[in-house]
Design an enzyme around this catalytic site. Structure first.
Site, mmCIF file in Angstrom:
data_model
loop_
_atom_site.group_PDB
_atom_site.id
_atom_site.type_symbol
_atom_site.label_atom_id
_atom_site.label_comp_id
_atom_site.label_asym_id
_atom_site.label_seq_id
_atom_site.Cartn_x
_atom_site.Cartn_y
_atom_site.Cartn_z
ATOM 1 N N SER A 145 0.833 -1.216 0.000
ATOM 2 C CA SER A 145 0.000 0.000 0.000
ATOM 3 C C SER A 145 0.868 1.267 0.000
ATOM 4 O O SER A 145 0.502 2.264 -0.634
ATOM 5 C CB SER A 145 -0.988 0.001 1.164
ATOM 6 O OG SER A 145 -0.332 -0.001 2.407
ATOM 7 N N ASN B 275 13.870 4.044 4.658
ATOM 8 C CA ASN B 275 12.888 3.051 5.100
ATOM 9 C C ASN B 275 11.771 3.746 5.858
ATOM 10 O O ASN B 275 11.990 4.775 6.494
ATOM 11 C CB ASN B 275 13.576 2.036 6.026
ATOM 12 C CG ASN B 275 12.626 0.954 6.512
ATOM 13 O OD1 ASN B 275 11.850 0.395 5.728
ATOM 14 N ND2 ASN B 275 12.664 0.655 7.797
ATOM 15 N N HIS C 62 9.083 3.114 8.958
ATOM 16 C CA HIS C 62 8.842 2.234 10.101
ATOM 17 C C HIS C 62 7.578 2.703 10.825
ATOM 18 O O HIS C 62 7.448 3.898 11.119
ATOM 19 C CB HIS C 62 10.040 2.260 11.051
ATOM 20 C CG HIS C 62 9.867 1.323 12.196
ATOM 21 N ND1 HIS C 62 9.958 -0.046 12.044
ATOM 22 C CD2 HIS C 62 9.553 1.540 13.492
ATOM 23 C CE1 HIS C 62 9.712 -0.613 13.206
ATOM 24 N NE2 HIS C 62 9.461 0.312 14.105
HETATM 25 C C1 GRF Z 1 4.177 -0.552 6.743
HETATM 26 O O1 GRF Z 1 3.477 -0.418 7.959
HETATM 27 C C2 GRF Z 1 5.609 -0.160 6.900
HETATM 28 O O2 GRF Z 1 5.815 0.854 7.831
HETATM 29 C C3 GRF Z 1 6.244 -1.430 7.414
HETATM 30 O O3 GRF Z 1 5.595 -2.445 6.702
HETATM 31 C C4 GRF Z 1 4.284 -2.025 6.346
HETATM 32 C C5 GRF Z 1 4.139 -2.222 4.875
HETATM 33 O O4 GRF Z 1 2.822 -2.055 4.428
HETATM 34 N N1 GRF Z 1 7.670 -1.389 7.233
HETATM 35 P P1 GRF Z 1 2.507 -2.008 2.873
HETATM 36 O O5 GRF Z 1 3.142 -3.253 2.257
HETATM 37 O O6 GRF Z 1 3.106 -0.761 2.310
HETATM 38 O O7 GRF Z 1 1.024 -2.044 2.755
#
Ligand code: GRF
Length: 181
Positions: A13, A100, A102
């Protein structure tokens, strides 16, 4: 024009939000069946997928990644739910060009379960962090972070949804600031 690559392992997403606002040169997934690859196809974004287990070792896997990044002359690698630790091979060539996202307010709650860990700790607020990637797990220099409250009537689902909404705002903001200002 600056060139962005996104690395994602699953849902994608955050990749989608990034790709809707910026030209994404390609998305890479370390899982051949990840949903992010379907999102890429719908958005008309080039995608690559291969898995660590298809290589002798992690160094060889990352050599393949470096080749892709160099071939496409990528300026910024955005990790978005990429569930592997970036190893020395990739860092040797791209450190300083990998960021990244988080889903917690680092250094609080690093690791793969940032949302659940914050929830289980009973915090009244958590957050979202964008940081440079170094050899540690969620330890690199923070670029930008926002606080996200946990409300009295939250369930873990509503808390998680609020954190994701904050992610969808913060990641594009940081990319804009890094590449387009
Ligand atoms: C997000 O919450 C990101 O912060 C973490 O993994 C999740 C990924 O979600 N590292 P998506 O694949 O972008 O929906």
């Amino acid at each position: 024009m600056k060139k962005i690559a996104v690395f994602a392992s699953g849902n994608g997403s955050n990749f989608q939000v990034i790709a809707e606002e910026f030209p994404v040169e390609f998305v890479f997934s370390d899982h051949r069946d990840a949903y992010v690859l379907e999102r890429a196809e719908k958005l008309g974004v080039l995608s690559y997928a291969f898995e660590l287990k298809e290589f002798e070792n992690k160094a060889d896997y990352e050599v393949a990644l470096v080749e892709l990044l160099e071939e496409h002359q990528i300026d910024l690698v955005c990790l978005a739910g990429y569930m592997k630790i970036v190893g020395p091979t990739l860092l040797a060539t791209y450190e300083g060009r990998i960021i990244n996202i988080h889903p917690a307010y680092l250094p609080e709650f690093p690791g793969a379960q940032g949302i659940e860990d914050a929830w289980n700790a009973g915090v009244t607020e958590s957050g979202v962090t964008i940081h440079w990637v170094d050899s540690g797990v969620d330890t690199g220099k923070v670029i930008k972070q926002v606080r996200v409250p946990r409300l009295a009537d939250d369930t873990i689902e509503s808390f998680e949804a609020r954190i994701h909404e904050a992610e969808y705002k913060l990641y594009p903001e940081v990319i804009r600031e890094l590449l387009y200002k």
